[in-house]
Design a protein around this motif. Structure first.
Motif, PDB file in Angstrom:
ATOM      1  N   LEU A  39       0.886  -1.144  -0.051  1.00  0.00           N
ATOM      2  CA  LEU A  39       0.016  -0.073   0.053  1.00  0.00           C
ATOM      3  C   LEU A  39       0.666   1.278  -0.121  1.00  0.00           C
ATOM      4  O   LEU A  39       0.662   2.229  -0.790  1.00  0.00           O
ATOM      5  CB  LEU A  39      -0.796   0.073   1.385  1.00  0.00           C
ATOM      6  CG  LEU A  39      -2.179  -0.580   1.349  1.00  0.00           C
ATOM      7  CD1 LEU A  39      -2.821  -0.679   2.487  1.00  0.00           C
ATOM      8  CD2 LEU A  39      -3.149  -0.234   0.256  1.00  0.00           C
ATOM      9  N   ALA A  40       1.856   1.352   0.849  1.00  0.00           N
ATOM     10  CA  ALA A  40       2.566   2.420   1.009  1.00  0.00           C
ATOM     11  C   ALA A  40       3.351   2.722  -0.106  1.00  0.00           C
ATOM     12  O   ALA A  40       3.674   3.958  -0.703  1.00  0.00           O
ATOM     13  CB  ALA A  40       3.752   2.219   2.202  1.00  0.00           C
ATOM     14  N   LEU A  41       3.763   1.557  -0.858  1.00  0.00           N
ATOM     15  CA  LEU A  41       4.613   1.641  -2.237  1.00  0.00           C
ATOM     16  C   LEU A  41       3.857   2.273  -3.544  1.00  0.00           C
ATOM     17  O   LEU A  41       4.201   2.722  -4.433  1.00  0.00           O
ATOM     18  CB  LEU A  41       5.307   0.352  -2.614  1.00  0.00           C
ATOM     19  CG  LEU A  41       6.533  -0.149  -1.737  1.00  0.00           C
ATOM     20  CD1 LEU A  41       6.771  -1.545  -1.934  1.00  0.00           C
ATOM     21  CD2 LEU A  41       7.649   0.887  -2.029  1.00  0.00           C
ATOM     22  N   ILE A 114      -5.142   5.067   2.489  1.00  0.00           N
ATOM     23  CA  ILE A 114      -5.818   4.420   1.437  1.00  0.00           C
ATOM     24  C   ILE A 114      -6.697   5.636   0.690  1.00  0.00           C
ATOM     25  O   ILE A 114      -6.725   5.797  -0.658  1.00  0.00           O
ATOM     26  CB  ILE A 114      -7.073   3.587   1.917  1.00  0.00           C
ATOM     27  CG1 ILE A 114      -6.270   2.128   2.155  1.00  0.00           C
ATOM     28  CG2 ILE A 114      -7.946   3.114   0.830  1.00  0.00           C
ATOM     29  CD1 ILE A 114      -7.186   1.116   2.922  1.00  0.00           C
ATOM     30  N   LEU A 115      -7.035   6.614   1.576  1.00  0.00           N
ATOM     31  CA  LEU A 115      -7.842   7.797   0.783  1.00  0.00           C
ATOM     32  C   LEU A 115      -6.884   8.522   0.027  1.00  0.00           C
ATOM     33  O   LEU A 115      -6.751   9.220  -0.955  1.00  0.00           O
ATOM     34  CB  LEU A 115      -8.122   8.854   2.071  1.00  0.00           C
ATOM     35  CG  LEU A 115      -9.520   8.591   2.463  1.00  0.00           C
ATOM     36  CD1 LEU A 115      -9.753   9.481   3.880  1.00  0.00           C
ATOM     37  CD2 LEU A 115     -10.418   8.952   1.351  1.00  0.00           C
ATOM     38  N   MET A 235       1.340  -2.676  -8.466  1.00  0.00           N
ATOM     39  CA  MET A 235       1.132  -1.823  -7.084  1.00  0.00           C
ATOM     40  C   MET A 235      -0.397  -2.044  -6.907  1.00  0.00           C
ATOM     41  O   MET A 235      -1.401  -2.387  -7.597  1.00  0.00           O
ATOM     42  CB  MET A 235       1.514  -0.592  -7.260  1.00  0.00           C
ATOM     43  CG  MET A 235       0.853   0.118  -8.266  1.00  0.00           C
ATOM     44  SD  MET A 235       1.113   2.056  -8.253  1.00  0.00           S
ATOM     45  CE  MET A 235       2.923   2.246  -8.443  1.00  0.00           C
ATOM     46  N   LEU A 236      -0.588  -1.942  -5.487  1.00  0.00           N
ATOM     47  CA  LEU A 236      -2.147  -2.083  -4.930  1.00  0.00           C
ATOM     48  C   LEU A 236      -2.663  -0.536  -5.548  1.00  0.00           C
ATOM     49  O   LEU A 236      -2.295   0.384  -5.841  1.00  0.00           O
ATOM     50  CB  LEU A 236      -2.042  -1.783  -3.554  1.00  0.00           C
ATOM     51  CG  LEU A 236      -1.427  -3.171  -2.938  1.00  0.00           C
ATOM     52  CD1 LEU A 236      -1.425  -3.131  -1.265  1.00  0.00           C
ATOM     53  CD2 LEU A 236      -2.116  -4.361  -3.466  1.00  0.00           C
ATOM     54  N   PHE A 237      -4.236  -0.995  -5.852  1.00  0.00           N
ATOM     55  CA  PHE A 237      -4.864  -0.043  -6.250  1.00  0.00           C
ATOM     56  C   PHE A 237      -4.412   0.685  -7.733  1.00  0.00           C
ATOM     57  O   PHE A 237      -4.909   1.863  -7.920  1.00  0.00           O
ATOM     58  CB  PHE A 237      -5.271   1.259  -5.081  1.00  0.00           C
ATOM     59  CG  PHE A 237      -5.760   0.742  -4.064  1.00  0.00           C
ATOM     60  CD1 PHE A 237      -7.246   0.509  -4.040  1.00  0.00           C
ATOM     61  CD2 PHE A 237      -5.010   0.747  -2.893  1.00  0.00           C
ATOM     62  CE1 PHE A 237      -7.634  -0.225  -2.818  1.00  0.00           C
ATOM     63  CE2 PHE A 237      -5.681   0.230  -1.744  1.00  0.00           C
ATOM     64  CZ  PHE A 237      -6.950  -0.118  -1.711  1.00  0.00           C
TER      65      PHE A 237
END
Length: 426
Positions: A39-41, A114-115, A235-237
């Motif tokens: 998430l951070a990446l 996440i926002l 990557m996520l999202f």
């Protein structure tokens, strides 16, 4: 558009996953930390130096962690010159204020992170509005932080608040007014999208929706099948707003393929509500394809999260579902062979690689077969009072022929079980 200052290219960040022993439903700690690091990446402008699992008997109400652990972490954060700490879990405004003061860093909890990612990824007008609403709702709960230097005292007779109270109430009112404005804008956007969907419904193309845990490879699959240049990164999202393309199946009809935002465990409720419309295309789907990263150590847990969210959206057994076990190219040959055997013994399950194309032909043939099997002809008799139902059938392009009788309309329709179920619920 993010509401914290995480855009600085060289912001040095560290991730902490509190492993709260008193939480019986907690996830496996190292897998959760790995996901939090991903998430951070996914957020640009961060230099993520690493992360730590912090065992915790139970959360401390004022500081989250105990004093000894706070001091130990402070030394490590100072040694590594960390500027931003990302905590994989909920952090109250009081805990955030106290930890930032103790460590001398900025802090984001899971919802805030996440926002920020949603904010960076939102591409459509609807996505942007949804992000802004979710961010404002989140900020509203944390206004106490911004005004801790002001006294919260009552006026002499209790009619006039102190400066801090007045400022907080003014800020809350401003946020509430902005939320009302955004809701009105969103209603207009959603109405426009409904018009687009109605126009698309007149074209009798079935919708095939790709769903799955974030980073399962949906966008890569979407690109391979459509040739579209949809953002597909490891990557996520990577995808926030639904992307839709018409695709001609080699052994079947033309379909609309929909790529949706990736699901994630423990998505804060305010974000689920804010992004529900992002997944509305799934509700209109004729077939749902659940894409799984079969090479991931927690693939089963991820799959359960996806099924739970689909169920919460109101997806029923009426809509055919296919499981596509993706990333088989990341699995060693012996395990891949065992997975192939397992999939062959399960209904509607295929092993594939969106990167190499392995297994996709068999999967697409099954999609075409399901669409052909699902369509059936049926005769309906509607009374003249059922004008709304009749209009819906024509709007969807489902009526093959119509005759008027003394009692009403005699219709011949060609439809899928999904259409029939929606018609019954009208």
């Amino acid at each position: 558009m993010g509401f914290t200052e995480t855009e600085t290219p060289d912001t040095r960040a560290w991730v902490l996953h509190p492993d709260i022993k008193s939480d019986r439903d907690r996830r496996e700690a190292h897998g959760a930390l790995e996901e939090a690091l991903s998430l951070a990446l996914a957020l640009p402008g961060l230099e993520v130096l690493g992360g730590t699992v912090v065992p915790l008997p139970k959360p401390h109400p004022g500081m989250l962690f105990g004093s000894g652990k706070i001091e130990e972490l402070k030394q490590q954060l100072e040694r590594d010159e960390i500027e931003l700490v990302l905590i994989d879990g909920p952090v109250t405004p009081v805990q955030q204020r106290n930890l930032e003061k103790a460590w001398g860093v900025k802090l984001l909890d899971r919802t805030g992170l996440i926002l920020e990612i949603f904010s960076d990824r939102a591409a459509t007008r609807e996505g942007v509005l949804q992000v802004e609403m979710a961010a404002l709702s989140y900020q509203r709960t944390r206004l106490v932080r911004a005004w801790t230097h002001l006294e919260r005292q009552r006026g002499g007779l209790g009619f006039v608040g102190g400066p801090g109270e007045t400022q907080i109430e003014a800020d809350r009112r401003a946020i509430d007014e902005q939320l009302v404005r955004l809701r009105r804008q969103l209603e207009k956007v959603v109405k426009t999208r409904e018009l687009h969907r109605k126009a698309r419904a007149k074209v009798p193309f079935p919708i095939v929706a790709l769903v799955g845990y974030t980073n399962a490879g949906k966008s890569t699959l979407f690109n391979r099948l459509t040739g579209a240049e949809v953002m597909a990164k490891d990557m996520l999202f990577a995808t926030l707003d639904p992307t839709m393309r018409a695709v001609k199946l080699s052994s079947g009809p033309e379909v609309i393929l929909s790529d949706t935002v990736g699901f994630i465990s423990d998505l804060p409720t305010e974000l689920v509500a804010a992004f529900r419309a992002t997944l509305e295309e799934v509700l209109a789907a004729d077939i749902i394809v659940h894409v799984r990263d079969i090479s991931h150590s927690e693939s089963e847990e991820q799959a359960k999260d996806v099924r739970d969210i689909l169920a919460s959206l109101g997806i029923t057994d009426e809509t055919p579902q296919i499981e596509l076990w993706n990333k088989i190219d990341n699995v060693d040959p012996d395990e891949a062979e065992a997975l192939q055997l397992r999939a062959s013994r399960q209904d509607d399950t295929f092993v594939a690689s969106a990167i190499t194309g392995q297994g996709l032909d068999a999967f697409l043939e099954d999609v075409a077969t399901k669409l052909a099997e699902g369509i059936r002809e049926e005769r309906l008799l509607l009374s003249y009072e059922d004008g709304r139902k009749r209009a819906w059938l024509f709007e969807k392009g489902l009526v093959s022929e119509e005759k008027q009788t003394e009692d009403g309309y005699d219709l011949l329709v060609r439809w899928s079980p999904t259409d029939a179920a929606k018609f019954d619920s009208l």
